[in-house]
Design a protein around this motif. Structure first.
Motif, PDB file in Angstrom:
ATOM      1  N   CYS A 294       0.863  -1.179   0.000  1.00 43.16           N
ATOM      2  CA  CYS A 294       0.000   0.000   0.000  1.00 43.16           C
ATOM      3  C   CYS A 294       0.898   1.227   0.000  1.00 43.16           C
ATOM      4  O   CYS A 294       2.042   1.188   0.452  1.00 43.16           O
ATOM      5  CB  CYS A 294      -0.970   0.003   1.170  1.00 43.16           C
ATOM      6  SG  CYS A 294      -0.233   0.229   2.778  1.00 43.16           S
TER       7      CYS A 294
ATOM      8  N   SER B 278       3.366   3.939   2.709  1.00 44.78           N
ATOM      9  CA  SER B 278       3.546   2.871   3.682  1.00 44.78           C
ATOM     10  C   SER B 278       2.739   3.157   4.949  1.00 44.78           C
ATOM     11  O   SER B 278       2.728   4.284   5.444  1.00 44.78           O
ATOM     12  CB  SER B 278       5.032   2.740   4.019  1.00 44.78           C
ATOM     13  OG  SER B 278       5.216   1.711   4.955  1.00 44.78           O
TER      14      SER B 278
ATOM     15  N   ALA C  37      -0.479   3.183   5.179  1.00 48.02           N
ATOM     16  CA  ALA C  37      -1.707   3.927   4.884  1.00 48.02           C
ATOM     17  C   ALA C  37      -2.975   3.124   5.115  1.00 48.02           C
ATOM     18  O   ALA C  37      -4.064   3.682   5.111  1.00 48.02           O
ATOM     19  CB  ALA C  37      -1.674   4.424   3.440  1.00 48.02           C
ATOM     20  N   GLY C  38      -2.874   1.841   5.293  1.00 44.01           N
ATOM     21  CA  GLY C  38      -4.091   1.070   5.471  1.00 44.01           C
ATOM     22  C   GLY C  38      -3.825  -0.406   5.576  1.00 44.01           C
ATOM     23  O   GLY C  38      -2.719  -0.828   5.905  1.00 44.01           O
ATOM     24  N   TYR C  39      -4.837  -1.177   5.277  1.00 44.05           N
ATOM     25  CA  TYR C  39      -4.744  -2.622   5.340  1.00 44.05           C
ATOM     26  C   TYR C  39      -5.493  -3.201   4.153  1.00 44.05           C
ATOM     27  O   TYR C  39      -6.273  -2.528   3.489  1.00 44.05           O
ATOM     28  CB  TYR C  39      -5.290  -3.162   6.662  1.00 44.05           C
ATOM     29  CG  TYR C  39      -6.747  -2.850   6.899  1.00 44.05           C
ATOM     30  CD1 TYR C  39      -7.737  -3.724   6.475  1.00 44.05           C
ATOM     31  CD2 TYR C  39      -7.123  -1.682   7.548  1.00 44.05           C
ATOM     32  CE1 TYR C  39      -9.076  -3.441   6.691  1.00 44.05           C
ATOM     33  CE2 TYR C  39      -8.466  -1.394   7.768  1.00 44.05           C
ATOM     34  CZ  TYR C  39      -9.429  -2.280   7.333  1.00 44.05           C
ATOM     35  OH  TYR C  39     -10.747  -1.996   7.546  1.00 44.05           O
ATOM     36  N   ILE C  40      -5.244  -4.485   3.904  1.00 43.34           N
ATOM     37  CA  ILE C  40      -5.899  -5.183   2.807  1.00 43.34           C
ATOM     38  C   ILE C  40      -6.533  -6.443   3.369  1.00 43.34           C
ATOM     39  O   ILE C  40      -5.894  -7.200   4.101  1.00 43.34           O
ATOM     40  CB  ILE C  40      -4.895  -5.554   1.692  1.00 43.34           C
ATOM     41  CG1 ILE C  40      -4.299  -4.291   1.079  1.00 43.34           C
ATOM     42  CG2 ILE C  40      -5.551  -6.432   0.641  1.00 43.34           C
ATOM     43  CD1 ILE C  40      -3.174  -4.554   0.085  1.00 43.34           C
ATOM     44  N   LYS C  41      -7.804  -6.677   3.012  1.00 40.53           N
ATOM     45  CA  LYS C  41      -8.479  -7.922   3.347  1.00 40.53           C
ATOM     46  C   LYS C  41      -8.451  -8.782   2.095  1.00 40.53           C
ATOM     47  O   LYS C  41      -8.878  -8.344   1.034  1.00 40.53           O
ATOM     48  CB  LYS C  41      -9.922  -7.680   3.785  1.00 40.53           C
ATOM     49  CG  LYS C  41     -10.036  -7.080   5.155  1.00 40.53           C
ATOM     50  CD  LYS C  41     -11.483  -7.039   5.598  1.00 40.53           C
ATOM     51  CE  LYS C  41     -11.544  -6.624   7.045  1.00 40.53           C
ATOM     52  NZ  LYS C  41     -12.873  -6.853   7.615  1.00 40.53           N
TER      53      LYS C  41
ATOM     54  N   THR D 124      -6.556 -10.416   7.120  1.00 43.37           N
ATOM     55  CA  THR D 124      -6.450  -8.962   7.047  1.00 43.37           C
ATOM     56  C   THR D 124      -4.969  -8.641   7.208  1.00 43.37           C
ATOM     57  O   THR D 124      -4.367  -8.978   8.229  1.00 43.37           O
ATOM     58  CB  THR D 124      -7.278  -8.280   8.152  1.00 43.37           C
ATOM     59  OG1 THR D 124      -8.633  -8.711   8.014  1.00 43.37           O
ATOM     60  CG2 THR D 124      -7.197  -6.777   8.041  1.00 43.37           C
TER      61      THR D 124
ATOM     62  N   PHE E  50      -1.919  -6.068   7.602  1.00 46.91           N
ATOM     63  CA  PHE E  50      -1.543  -4.732   8.044  1.00 46.91           C
ATOM     64  C   PHE E  50      -0.093  -4.415   7.702  1.00 46.91           C
ATOM     65  O   PHE E  50       0.224  -3.278   7.390  1.00 46.91           O
ATOM     66  CB  PHE E  50      -1.743  -4.590   9.568  1.00 46.91           C
ATOM     67  CG  PHE E  50      -3.184  -4.636   9.980  1.00 46.91           C
ATOM     68  CD1 PHE E  50      -3.955  -3.491   9.962  1.00 46.91           C
ATOM     69  CD2 PHE E  50      -3.771  -5.820  10.379  1.00 46.91           C
ATOM     70  CE1 PHE E  50      -5.294  -3.516  10.339  1.00 46.91           C
ATOM     71  CE2 PHE E  50      -5.104  -5.866  10.765  1.00 46.91           C
ATOM     72  CZ  PHE E  50      -5.865  -4.712  10.748  1.00 46.91           C
TER      73      PHE E  50
END
Length: 154
Positions: free
Chosen positions: A129, A132, A134-138, A143, A145
């Protein structure tokens, strides 16, 4: 650990999932369902890419070893057989065998599940992301991080 006790990384237990034995019949029947079948394979891959990564299992083993090691001589003096030095050598040999198994098990298990379920070769995915942190991905059942994150899927 495998079905019925200890197994090493070379033991392919996946074919046993497709034998309708009394103790495995519920899973055997679930695997006939295409939705559950795909969930099982994907969840297996997720666990191999997270919980059972060698760097994680080896770090956990190190932590437990370091906590237990100071107590071993006293334990062996009270409950063991032979000299403490001999028993500690045996303990260290078992530890190395376990660590060797942890080190190779993930790749062996990927091969076992690929062959057992007739899957194609794995695909390597890298998740990032920007910027760096900035968020997370499922993705799938995970999930993520901490990125970049590498994932092997079937």
């Amino acid at each position: 650990m495998g079905i019925g006790g200890w197994s090493d990384a070379n033991s392919d237990l996946i074919p046993g999932l497709f034998n309708p034995q009394e103790h495995i019949e519920p899973l055997y029947n679930l695997l006939k369902n295409p939705i559950y079948h795909d969930y099982f394979v994907n969840r297996y891959a997720d666990l191999m890419n997270s919980t059972f990564l060698p760097e994680r299992t080896l770090a956990m083993e190190d932590s437990i070893y370091n906590e237990v090691l100071p107590e071993m001589p006293r334990q062996l003096e009270r409950w063991g057989y032979g000299t403490v030095d001999e028993q500690m050598a045996t303990f260290e040999n078992y530890r190395e065998a376990l660590r060797d198994d942890f080190d190779v098990r993930a790749n062996k298990e990927r091969t076992h599940i690929k062959n057992g379920f007739g899957l194609n070769d794995k695909v390597e995915i890298t998740l990032t992301c920007s910027p760096s942190g900035a968020g997370y991905i499922k993705i799938s059942t995970l999930t993520i991080f901490d990125m970049p994150w590498n994932w092997d899927i079937f």
